[in-house]
Design a protein around this motif. Structure first.
Motif, short mmCIF file in Angstrom:
data_model
loop_
_atom_site.label_atom_id
_atom_site.label_comp_id
_atom_site.label_asym_id
_atom_site.label_seq_id
_atom_site.Cartn_x
_atom_site.Cartn_y
_atom_site.Cartn_z
N GLN A 32 0.84 -1.21 0.00
CA GLN A 32 0.00 0.00 0.00
C GLN A 32 0.87 1.25 0.00
N GLU A 33 1.91 1.26 0.81
CA GLU A 33 2.81 2.40 0.86
C GLU A 33 3.52 2.61 -0.47
N SER A 34 3.92 1.51 -1.12
CA SER A 34 4.62 1.61 -2.40
C SER A 34 3.74 2.24 -3.48
N VAL A 35 2.49 1.78 -3.60
CA VAL A 35 1.62 2.33 -4.63
C VAL A 35 1.15 3.74 -4.26
N GLN A 36 0.96 4.00 -2.97
CA GLN A 36 0.58 5.35 -2.53
C GLN A 36 1.68 6.35 -2.84
N TYR A 37 2.93 5.93 -2.72
CA TYR A 37 4.05 6.80 -3.05
C TYR A 37 3.98 7.24 -4.51
N ILE A 38 3.66 6.31 -5.41
CA ILE A 38 3.58 6.63 -6.83
C ILE A 38 2.44 7.61 -7.09
N ILE A 39 1.29 7.37 -6.47
CA ILE A 39 0.14 8.27 -6.62
C ILE A 39 0.52 9.67 -6.13
N ASN A 40 1.12 9.75 -4.95
CA ASN A 40 1.52 11.04 -4.39
C ASN A 40 2.55 11.75 -5.26
N TYR A 41 3.47 10.98 -5.83
CA TYR A 41 4.51 11.54 -6.68
C TYR A 41 3.90 12.20 -7.92
N ILE A 42 2.91 11.53 -8.52
CA ILE A 42 2.24 12.08 -9.70
C ILE A 42 1.45 13.33 -9.32
N VAL A 43 0.68 13.24 -8.23
CA VAL A 43 -0.13 14.38 -7.79
C VAL A 43 0.76 15.57 -7.44
N ASP A 44 1.87 15.33 -6.74
CA ASP A 44 2.80 16.41 -6.42
C ASP A 44 3.39 17.02 -7.69
N GLY A 45 3.67 16.19 -8.67
CA GLY A 45 4.19 16.70 -9.94
C GLY A 45 3.20 17.63 -10.62
N VAL A 46 1.90 17.27 -10.57
CA VAL A 46 0.88 18.13 -11.16
C VAL A 46 0.74 19.42 -10.37
N ASN A 47 0.65 19.30 -9.05
CA ASN A 47 0.42 20.47 -8.21
C ASN A 47 1.60 21.44 -8.20
N ASN A 48 2.81 20.91 -8.25
CA ASN A 48 4.01 21.76 -8.17
C ASN A 48 4.57 22.12 -9.54
N ASN A 49 4.01 21.48 -10.58
CA ASN A 49 4.47 21.73 -11.95
C ASN A 49 5.99 21.65 -12.03
N ASN A 50 6.53 20.56 -11.45
CA ASN A 50 7.98 20.51 -11.29
C ASN A 50 8.67 19.46 -12.16
N ILE A 83 -6.14 22.90 -20.92
CA ILE A 83 -6.93 23.14 -19.71
C ILE A 83 -5.96 23.52 -18.60
N LYS A 84 -6.17 24.67 -17.98
CA LYS A 84 -5.31 25.11 -16.89
C LYS A 84 -5.70 24.38 -15.61
N ILE A 85 -4.78 23.63 -15.04
CA ILE A 85 -5.02 22.90 -13.79
C ILE A 85 -4.26 23.62 -12.69
N LEU A 86 -4.98 24.03 -11.65
CA LEU A 86 -4.33 24.71 -10.54
C LEU A 86 -3.92 23.74 -9.44
N SER A 87 -4.80 22.80 -9.13
CA SER A 87 -4.44 21.83 -8.09
C SER A 87 -5.30 20.58 -8.18
N ILE A 88 -4.74 19.51 -7.67
CA ILE A 88 -5.44 18.23 -7.59
C ILE A 88 -5.23 17.69 -6.18
N ARG A 89 -6.29 17.18 -5.58
CA ARG A 89 -6.19 16.46 -4.31
C ARG A 89 -6.87 15.12 -4.50
N GLN A 90 -6.23 14.08 -3.99
CA GLN A 90 -6.78 12.73 -4.14
C GLN A 90 -6.74 12.00 -2.83
N SER A 91 -7.72 11.12 -2.65
CA SER A 91 -7.72 10.21 -1.50
C SER A 91 -7.83 8.80 -2.04
N THR A 92 -7.19 7.89 -1.36
CA THR A 92 -7.30 6.48 -1.73
C THR A 92 -8.17 5.79 -0.69
#
Length: 166
Positions: A32-50, A83-92
């Motif tokens: 669960q931690e391994s797959v959650q890390y990937i989800i968070n990494y993608i979401v952080d990439g979108v939110n931080n545009n980094n 489409i301009k995306i400002l932020s994404i929040r996700q819950s699993t």
């Protein structure tokens, strides 16, 4: 006697319920931690545009080329499909072990952009085990992120209302 009967029925019900749980759906805490890390990494990439440097290494080689390109594009640019995306929040909410090499994750998403907002949208991620590491195989969060999805849903609601009124 009545209390014993009620207690025994309750115990039997709990026992039968616990036996009915499919052990194949259990996902270990580590996985669960391994797959959650990937989800968070993608979401952080979108939110931080980094433009996260390791994003390609988290996507399965068996994933579609379109999915890989879309994830790279959405994490490297604040505009995606115009489409301009400002932020994404996700819950699993739920982790399901499909088989020893696949995990299915269900959750909810909230996305905000210029002039639009969508929340409570059901999303999924599918992961597969490749060389001992969990990697993203498929997701629908890209399809449910953006103004186009919001306009489709609003249009569908109005269509149903018009049909009912007619």
């Amino acid at each position: 006697k009545r209390h014993k009967l009620v207690r025994n029925i309750l115990i039997a019900t709990l026992f039968l319920w616990s036996c009915s749980q499919d052990p194949a759906t259990y996902v270990s805490h580590r996985d669960q931690e391994s797959v959650q890390y990937i989800i968070n990494y993608i979401v952080d990439g979108v939110n931080n545009n980094n433009d996260p440097p390791n994003i390609k290494t988290l996507i399965s080689p068996n994933a579609s080329t379109e999915l890989t390109n879309d994830i790279i594009e959405i994490t490297s640019s604040s505009t995606w499909s115009s489409i301009k995306i400002l932020s994404i929040r996700q819950s699993t909410d739920k982790f399901i072990q499909i088989d020893p090499t696949k995990i299915y994750v269900e959750g909810r998403q909230q996305a905000t952009g210029l002039g639009w907002n969508v929340s409570g949208v059901s999303i999924y991620y599918e992961f597969e085990l490749v060389n001992g590491e969990w990697m993203l195989l498929d997701t629908n969060f890209l399809e449910k992120t953006g103004a186009l999805y919001v306009f489709k849903m609003v249009g569908l609601v109005f269509l149903v209302i018009i049909i009912v009124l007619i």
